[in-house]
Design an enzyme around this catalytic site. Structure first.
Site, PDB file in Angstrom:
ATOM      1  N   SER A 142       0.881  -1.183   0.000  1.00 59.32           N
ATOM      2  CA  SER A 142       0.000   0.000   0.000  1.00 59.32           C
ATOM      3  C   SER A 142       0.908   1.219   0.000  1.00 59.32           C
ATOM      4  O   SER A 142       2.097   1.111   0.333  1.00 59.32           O
ATOM      5  CB  SER A 142      -0.841  -0.016   1.286  1.00 59.32           C
ATOM      6  OG  SER A 142      -1.474   1.230   1.496  1.00 59.32           O
ATOM      7  N   TYR A 155      -1.795  -1.609  10.414  1.00 55.51           N
ATOM      8  CA  TYR A 155      -1.852  -1.686   8.943  1.00 55.51           C
ATOM      9  C   TYR A 155      -0.562  -1.135   8.334  1.00 55.51           C
ATOM     10  O   TYR A 155       0.068  -1.767   7.482  1.00 55.51           O
ATOM     11  CB  TYR A 155      -3.068  -0.902   8.441  1.00 55.51           C
ATOM     12  CG  TYR A 155      -3.326  -1.030   6.950  1.00 55.51           C
ATOM     13  CD1 TYR A 155      -3.948  -2.152   6.423  1.00 55.51           C
ATOM     14  CD2 TYR A 155      -2.938  -0.025   6.060  1.00 55.51           C
ATOM     15  CE1 TYR A 155      -4.188  -2.287   5.062  1.00 55.51           C
ATOM     16  CE2 TYR A 155      -3.172  -0.142   4.693  1.00 55.51           C
ATOM     17  CZ  TYR A 155      -3.801  -1.273   4.199  1.00 55.51           C
ATOM     18  OH  TYR A 155      -4.027  -1.396   2.851  1.00 55.51           O
TER      19      TYR A 155
HETATM   20  P1  NAD Z   1     -11.099  -5.930  -0.379  1.00 56.06           P
HETATM   21  O1  NAD Z   1     -11.478  -6.015   1.048  1.00 56.06           O
HETATM   22  O2  NAD Z   1     -12.011  -5.268  -1.319  1.00 56.06           O
HETATM   23  O3  NAD Z   1     -10.672  -7.363  -0.903  1.00 56.06           O
HETATM   24  C1  NAD Z   1      -9.751  -8.119  -0.145  1.00 56.06           C
HETATM   25  C2  NAD Z   1      -9.966  -9.578  -0.433  1.00 56.06           C
HETATM   26  O4  NAD Z   1      -9.096 -10.327   0.427  1.00 56.06           O
HETATM   27  C3  NAD Z   1     -11.388 -10.029  -0.120  1.00 56.06           C
HETATM   28  O5  NAD Z   1     -11.840 -10.873  -1.146  1.00 56.06           O
HETATM   29  C4  NAD Z   1     -11.248 -10.758   1.210  1.00 56.06           C
HETATM   30  O6  NAD Z   1     -12.241 -11.759   1.413  1.00 56.06           O
HETATM   31  C5  NAD Z   1      -9.852 -11.338   1.074  1.00 56.06           C
HETATM   32  N1  NAD Z   1      -9.226 -11.659   2.356  1.00 56.06           N
HETATM   33  C6  NAD Z   1      -9.074 -10.857   3.430  1.00 56.06           C
HETATM   34  N2  NAD Z   1      -8.464 -11.519   4.420  1.00 56.06           N
HETATM   35  C7  NAD Z   1      -8.209 -12.760   3.951  1.00 56.06           C
HETATM   36  C8  NAD Z   1      -7.592 -13.907   4.511  1.00 56.06           C
HETATM   37  N3  NAD Z   1      -7.154 -13.928   5.777  1.00 56.06           N
HETATM   38  N4  NAD Z   1      -7.456 -15.007   3.746  1.00 56.06           N
HETATM   39  C9  NAD Z   1      -7.931 -15.020   2.485  1.00 56.06           C
HETATM   40  N5  NAD Z   1      -8.547 -13.980   1.904  1.00 56.06           N
HETATM   41  C10 NAD Z   1      -8.679 -12.862   2.646  1.00 56.06           C
HETATM   42  O7  NAD Z   1      -9.695  -5.160  -0.416  1.00 56.06           O
HETATM   43  P2  NAD Z   1      -8.910  -4.498  -1.645  1.00 56.06           P
HETATM   44  O8  NAD Z   1      -9.109  -3.044  -1.553  1.00 56.06           O
HETATM   45  O9  NAD Z   1      -9.175  -5.218  -2.904  1.00 56.06           O
HETATM   46  O10 NAD Z   1      -7.446  -4.802  -1.111  1.00 56.06           O
HETATM   47  C11 NAD Z   1      -6.606  -5.797  -1.669  1.00 56.06           C
HETATM   48  C12 NAD Z   1      -5.204  -5.542  -1.154  1.00 56.06           C
HETATM   49  O11 NAD Z   1      -4.802  -4.241  -1.552  1.00 56.06           O
HETATM   50  C13 NAD Z   1      -5.100  -5.573   0.368  1.00 56.06           C
HETATM   51  O12 NAD Z   1      -3.878  -6.165   0.746  1.00 56.06           O
HETATM   52  C14 NAD Z   1      -5.121  -4.105   0.737  1.00 56.06           C
HETATM   53  O13 NAD Z   1      -4.485  -3.852   1.963  1.00 56.06           O
HETATM   54  C15 NAD Z   1      -4.381  -3.500  -0.430  1.00 56.06           C
HETATM   55  N6  NAD Z   1      -4.658  -2.088  -0.645  1.00 56.06           N
HETATM   56  C16 NAD Z   1      -5.903  -1.627  -0.933  1.00 56.06           C
HETATM   57  C17 NAD Z   1      -6.093  -0.266  -1.129  1.00 56.06           C
HETATM   58  C18 NAD Z   1      -7.428   0.330  -1.462  1.00 56.06           C
HETATM   59  O14 NAD Z   1      -7.532   1.567  -1.457  1.00 56.06           O
HETATM   60  N7  NAD Z   1      -8.444  -0.437  -1.775  1.00 56.06           N
HETATM   61  C19 NAD Z   1      -5.018   0.616  -1.001  1.00 56.06           C
HETATM   62  C20 NAD Z   1      -3.767   0.110  -0.703  1.00 56.06           C
HETATM   63  C21 NAD Z   1      -3.593  -1.248  -0.526  1.00 56.06           C
END
Ligand code: NAD
Length: 251
Positions: A142, A155
């Site tokens: 991130s 986080y």
């Molecule tokens: P999201 O919550 O929309 O999707 C995350 C997915 O991971 C979901 O399908 C969830 O069920 C799955 N998940 C969570 N914990 C899990 C576990 N213990 N085992 C298996 N599956 C698990 O989130 P996103 O926004 O798509 O985020 C994806 C990645 O990107 C994450 O690592 C998040 O930290 C990172 N991220 C997101 C953003 C953002 O703005 N959306 C920004 C920076 C980083």
């Protein structure tokens, strides 16, 4: 669409929703057979891939559980015979509270999924790739892996650690034909961000205003970067922390 991943196999964790879902679908569109892993089964990712003529399997897995992760990689190799690309994306946002108010429960859960989960995934993926003599791993951190964010200590700590862990794995495997990179997304419109904003228009606008480009990113825009880093087009890129963030960390 150019099928650059024909006869290749990709594993995407957290593939049920958000960035993982967009990435799994894009891998399939480019010809890869895709293992979609998540702890939530109720998702349309597999249906979309199959409807478009692609090949995919769902694997139920909690990335913080060692036995689940070992089984996830075994099932992928059993189903498709190899593992060319791994996108270690599953993560949670944790609970918002400053350092002195962060609970031990929030700390442990966030670190276990976001950091230990990525280590467990690479621990199981790298031996398969070493045997093949080639592979590419993209971890998802991130912008919170590059700069601080008040109120998100666990986080931020987990994501900074993923950047360091990625660089170490990249150096360890550089001569073995395995590239390891990390993508650092900015604010991306996914279910995670919808939970953070509560879909409140004023809060969403505040996040959009913090992005230099003046909007949130789409999951598909992050998927494009992940696909490029996975592909041979990025053959000289390893150990890189690539921001896909609308300019956030350039501020
Ligand atoms: P999201 O919550 O929309 O999707 C995350 C997915 O991971 C979901 O399908 C969830 O069920 C799955 N998940 C969570 N914990 C899990 C576990 N213990 N085992 C298996 N599956 C698990 O989130 P996103 O926004 O798509 O985020 C994806 C990645 O990107 C994450 O690592 C998040 O930290 C990172 N991220 C997101 C953003 C953002 O703005 N959306 C920004 C920076 C980083």
């Amino acid at each position: 669409m150019d099928k650059i991943f024909e006869n290749k196999v990709a594993l995407v964790t957290g593939g049920a929703f958000g960035i993982g879902k967009a990435t799994a679908i894009l891998f399939a569109r480019k010809g890869a057979k895709v293992a979609v892993a998540d702890w939530i089964e109720d998702s349309e990712t597999i249906d979309i891939i199959k409807k478009e003529g692609g090949e995919a399997i769902f694997i139920k897995c909690d990335v913080s559980k060692p036995a689940d992760v070992a089984e996830m990689v075994n099932k992928t190799v059993k189903a498709f015979g190899r593992l060319d690309y791994a996108v270690n994306n599953a993560g949670i946002e944790g609970v918002n509270a400053p350092v002195h108010e962060c609970t031990e429960e929030n700390w442990d859960k966030t670190i276990n999924i976001n950091l230990k989960g990525i280590w467990l995934c690479m621990k199981n993926e790298i031996p398969v790739m070493l045997k093949q003599g080639k592979g590419a791993i993209v971890n998802i951190a991130s912008i919170a892996g590059l700069v601080g964010f008040p109120g998100l200590p666990a986080y931020v700590a987990s994501k900074h650690a993923v950047v360091g862990l990625t660089k170490t794995a990249a150096l360890e495997n550089a001569k073995a034909g395995i590239r390891v990179n990390v993508v650092c997304p900015g604010v991306i419109k996914t279910p995670m961000v919808d939970r953070v904003t509560g879909k409140d228009k004023t809060v969403e606008k505040a996040y959009e205003d913090m992005e230099p480009v003046g909007r949130m990113g789409q999951p598909e825009e992050v998927a494009e970067a992940i696909i490029w880093l996975s592909s041979d087009a990025a053959s000289f890129v390893t150990g890189d922390a690539m921001a896909v963030d609308g300019g956030w960390i350039a501020k």
